[in-house]
Design an enzyme around this catalytic site. Sequence first.
Site, PDB file in Angstrom:
ATOM      1  N   GLN A   1       5.699 -11.741   7.047  1.00  0.00           N
ATOM      2  CA  GLN A   1       5.201 -12.458   8.229  1.00  0.00           C
ATOM      3  C   GLN A   1       4.583 -11.483   9.241  1.00  0.00           C
ATOM      4  O   GLN A   1       3.793 -11.862  10.083  1.00  0.00           O
ATOM      5  CB  GLN A   1       6.372 -13.237   8.860  1.00  0.00           C
ATOM      6  CG  GLN A   1       6.069 -13.950  10.150  1.00  0.00           C
ATOM      7  CD  GLN A   1       4.983 -15.015   9.985  1.00  0.00           C
ATOM      8  OE1 GLN A   1       4.790 -15.545   8.896  1.00  0.00           O
ATOM      9  NE2 GLN A   1       4.274 -15.301  11.065  1.00  0.00           N
TER      10      GLN A   1
ATOM     11  N   ASP B   1       2.236  -9.532   8.814  1.00  0.00           N
ATOM     12  CA  ASP B   1       0.774  -9.676   8.709  1.00  0.00           C
ATOM     13  C   ASP B   1       0.448 -11.167   8.662  1.00  0.00           C
ATOM     14  O   ASP B   1       0.054 -11.713   7.629  1.00  0.00           O
ATOM     15  CB  ASP B   1       0.273  -8.946   7.457  1.00  0.00           C
ATOM     16  CG  ASP B   1       0.488  -7.451   7.558  1.00  0.00           C
ATOM     17  OD1 ASP B   1      -0.430  -6.749   7.953  1.00  0.00           O
ATOM     18  OD2 ASP B   1       1.614  -6.998   7.279  1.00  0.00           O
TER      19      ASP B   1
ATOM     20  N   SER C   1       6.315  -0.498  10.315  1.00  0.00           N
ATOM     21  CA  SER C   1       4.956  -0.383   9.788  1.00  0.00           C
ATOM     22  C   SER C   1       4.774   1.028   9.233  1.00  0.00           C
ATOM     23  O   SER C   1       5.304   1.989   9.800  1.00  0.00           O
ATOM     24  CB  SER C   1       3.938  -0.622  10.910  1.00  0.00           C
ATOM     25  OG  SER C   1       2.663  -0.155  10.521  1.00  0.00           O
ATOM     26  N   SER C   2       4.003   1.120   8.161  1.00  0.00           N
ATOM     27  CA  SER C   2       3.704   2.455   7.619  1.00  0.00           C
ATOM     28  C   SER C   2       2.961   3.287   8.664  1.00  0.00           C
ATOM     29  O   SER C   2       3.002   4.506   8.636  1.00  0.00           O
ATOM     30  CB  SER C   2       2.850   2.334   6.359  1.00  0.00           C
ATOM     31  OG  SER C   2       3.499   1.491   5.421  1.00  0.00           O
ATOM     32  N   ARG C   3       2.254   2.603   9.576  1.00  0.00           N
ATOM     33  CA  ARG C   3       1.455   3.323  10.584  1.00  0.00           C
ATOM     34  C   ARG C   3       2.316   3.848  11.741  1.00  0.00           C
ATOM     35  O   ARG C   3       1.825   4.639  12.540  1.00  0.00           O
ATOM     36  CB  ARG C   3       0.335   2.429  11.114  1.00  0.00           C
ATOM     37  CG  ARG C   3      -0.747   2.163  10.068  1.00  0.00           C
ATOM     38  CD  ARG C   3      -1.952   1.448  10.650  1.00  0.00           C
ATOM     39  NE  ARG C   3      -3.077   1.473   9.729  1.00  0.00           N
ATOM     40  CZ  ARG C   3      -3.414   0.474   8.902  1.00  0.00           C
ATOM     41  NH1 ARG C   3      -2.695  -0.636   8.875  1.00  0.00           N
ATOM     42  NH2 ARG C   3      -4.455   0.583   8.098  1.00  0.00           N
TER      43      ARG C   3
ATOM     44  N   MET D   1       0.841  -1.205   0.000  1.00  0.00           N
ATOM     45  CA  MET D   1       0.000   0.000   0.000  1.00  0.00           C
ATOM     46  C   MET D   1       0.875   1.253   0.000  1.00  0.00           C
ATOM     47  O   MET D   1       0.405   2.345   0.327  1.00  0.00           O
ATOM     48  CB  MET D   1      -0.931  -0.002   1.224  1.00  0.00           C
ATOM     49  CG  MET D   1      -1.877  -1.202   1.213  1.00  0.00           C
ATOM     50  SD  MET D   1      -3.354  -0.933   2.189  1.00  0.00           S
ATOM     51  CE  MET D   1      -2.667  -0.707   3.820  1.00  0.00           C
ATOM     52  N   GLY D   2       2.160   1.107  -0.365  1.00  0.00           N
ATOM     53  CA  GLY D   2       3.046   2.261  -0.425  1.00  0.00           C
ATOM     54  C   GLY D   2       3.493   2.705   0.963  1.00  0.00           C
ATOM     55  O   GLY D   2       3.418   1.940   1.918  1.00  0.00           O
TER      56      GLY D   2
ATOM     57  N   HIS E   1       9.109  -3.423   3.602  1.00  0.00           N
ATOM     58  CA  HIS E   1       8.705  -3.617   2.203  1.00  0.00           C
ATOM     59  C   HIS E   1       9.930  -3.938   1.335  1.00  0.00           C
ATOM     60  O   HIS E   1       9.883  -4.816   0.464  1.00  0.00           O
ATOM     61  CB  HIS E   1       8.058  -2.351   1.642  1.00  0.00           C
ATOM     62  CG  HIS E   1       6.790  -1.942   2.331  1.00  0.00           C
ATOM     63  ND1 HIS E   1       6.710  -0.802   3.098  1.00  0.00           N
ATOM     64  CD2 HIS E   1       5.558  -2.485   2.349  1.00  0.00           C
ATOM     65  CE1 HIS E   1       5.465  -0.668   3.556  1.00  0.00           C
ATOM     66  NE2 HIS E   1       4.752  -1.683   3.122  1.00  0.00           N
TER      67      HIS E   1
ATOM     68  N   LEU F   1       6.553   3.204   1.729  1.00  0.00           N
ATOM     69  CA  LEU F   1       7.482   2.066   1.848  1.00  0.00           C
ATOM     70  C   LEU F   1       8.559   2.291   2.906  1.00  0.00           C
ATOM     71  O   LEU F   1       9.047   3.397   3.088  1.00  0.00           O
ATOM     72  CB  LEU F   1       8.142   1.801   0.489  1.00  0.00           C
ATOM     73  CG  LEU F   1       7.171   1.494  -0.654  1.00  0.00           C
ATOM     74  CD1 LEU F   1       7.946   1.192  -1.938  1.00  0.00           C
ATOM     75  CD2 LEU F   1       6.245   0.326  -0.313  1.00  0.00           C
TER      76      LEU F   1
HETATM   77  P1  AMP Z   1       1.382  -3.003   3.451  1.00  0.00           P
HETATM   78  O1  AMP Z   1       1.943  -1.920   2.587  1.00  0.00           O
HETATM   79  O2  AMP Z   1       1.312  -2.639   4.901  1.00  0.00           O
HETATM   80  O3  AMP Z   1       0.119  -3.618   2.907  1.00  0.00           O
HETATM   81  O4  AMP Z   1       2.460  -4.160   3.413  1.00  0.00           O
HETATM   82  C1  AMP Z   1       2.854  -4.746   2.200  1.00  0.00           C
HETATM   83  C2  AMP Z   1       3.637  -5.996   2.480  1.00  0.00           C
HETATM   84  O5  AMP Z   1       4.789  -5.685   3.258  1.00  0.00           O
HETATM   85  C3  AMP Z   1       2.818  -7.028   3.289  1.00  0.00           C
HETATM   86  O6  AMP Z   1       3.066  -8.318   2.769  1.00  0.00           O
HETATM   87  C4  AMP Z   1       3.377  -6.865   4.679  1.00  0.00           C
HETATM   88  O7  AMP Z   1       3.272  -8.032   5.459  1.00  0.00           O
HETATM   89  C5  AMP Z   1       4.831  -6.531   4.386  1.00  0.00           C
HETATM   90  N1  AMP Z   1       5.421  -5.853   5.531  1.00  0.00           N
HETATM   91  C6  AMP Z   1       4.967  -4.735   6.149  1.00  0.00           C
HETATM   92  N2  AMP Z   1       5.735  -4.431   7.211  1.00  0.00           N
HETATM   93  C7  AMP Z   1       6.699  -5.393   7.267  1.00  0.00           C
HETATM   94  C8  AMP Z   1       7.803  -5.653   8.147  1.00  0.00           C
HETATM   95  N3  AMP Z   1       8.068  -4.867   9.193  1.00  0.00           N
HETATM   96  N4  AMP Z   1       8.584  -6.718   7.899  1.00  0.00           N
HETATM   97  C9  AMP Z   1       8.305  -7.542   6.845  1.00  0.00           C
HETATM   98  N5  AMP Z   1       7.301  -7.348   5.976  1.00  0.00           N
HETATM   99  C10 AMP Z   1       6.503  -6.296   6.188  1.00  0.00           C
END
Ligand code: AMP
Length: 290
Positions: free
Chosen positions: A154, A156, A191-193, A36-37, A43, A39
């Site tokens: 992992q 998520d 996390s993006s959050r 979802m960007g 990611h 990054l």
């Molecule tokens: P998102 O942009 O949050 O939807 O994440 C996209 C992908 O990146 C998903 O498969 C997430 O599980 C992975 N992801 C997000 N944060 C992490 C992290 N800290 N470590 C590994 N993978 C991540």
Amino acid sequence: MQQTTTLQIAHTVSETRAALREMRRRGLTIALVPTMGALHEGHLSLVRAARTASDAVVVSIFVNPTQFGPDEDFAKYPRTFEADCAALEREGVDLVFAPAAEEMYPPGASTFVDVDGVSERLDGASRPGHFRGVATVVAKLFHIVQPDKAFFGQKDAAQVAVLRKMVRDLNFGLELVVCPIVREPDGLAMSSRNRYLSLEERRQALALNRALREVERLAAEGVTPAQKLIATAEAVLAGEPAVRVDYLHAVNPDTLEDVADTRNGALIAVAAFVGATRLIDNLLLPGKPR
Ligand code: AMP
């Protein structure tokens, strides 16, 4: 289609399909990394794994409206498209697919993917409809890109369970690759959050990882009853009263059903609010060799 030195950026399904046809014509294997960007290194770890495993890497950037609840952060979710593309270009990504919502969901679209059972557990219980949105958009991305391999984090863990089942149930001809959680130096899962957190909340959020590390320590000592491990994690989290636990469970990583004992392996999964921000983290306990 925009074209930088190496990175192609497509906003439509037809541009994406055309670029992929060309890659396939050249005999390249294709990896997809859905995001979802906004990054971060988490990611980028998926992108690097994809790069190593395939000839061409496609990254999708799409803040998917159907996986957000009405009271969730869809509108304010961070969008950093230029910086994301710059990072992906540095990583040698071949194609970014960044559709508008109307491109992914044409007016009147009414077809959804429901992975019954797993979708109602963990985040699915707290966020009704979330995994329906996730499964639907990922199925669409799989159809559009038709990758040989798709990379997920992992981080998520419940999403991984839902998507593994979807891939199996719907006969997607691809390999789903799961990459380990990338953490900040102090242990907070990236996390993006995390960018929503104030300095104080950022410190409080460390309780999630602290709780999981305590579970890991006990498990390494041979403690297997789920109740004991969860009580220990609860005690650590209770030590940080600003952290409001949404769920904390020991589950089977495939079905997401609670387990009473972790000796055959378990996923310890936690979600908690720190201020208004909902964070998730988890620990995968391996099964003891029998
Ligand atoms: P998102 O942009 O949050 O939807 O994440 C996209 C992908 O990146 C998903 O498969 C997430 O599980 C992975 N992801 C997000 N944060 C992490 C992290 N800290 N470590 C590994 N993978 C991540």
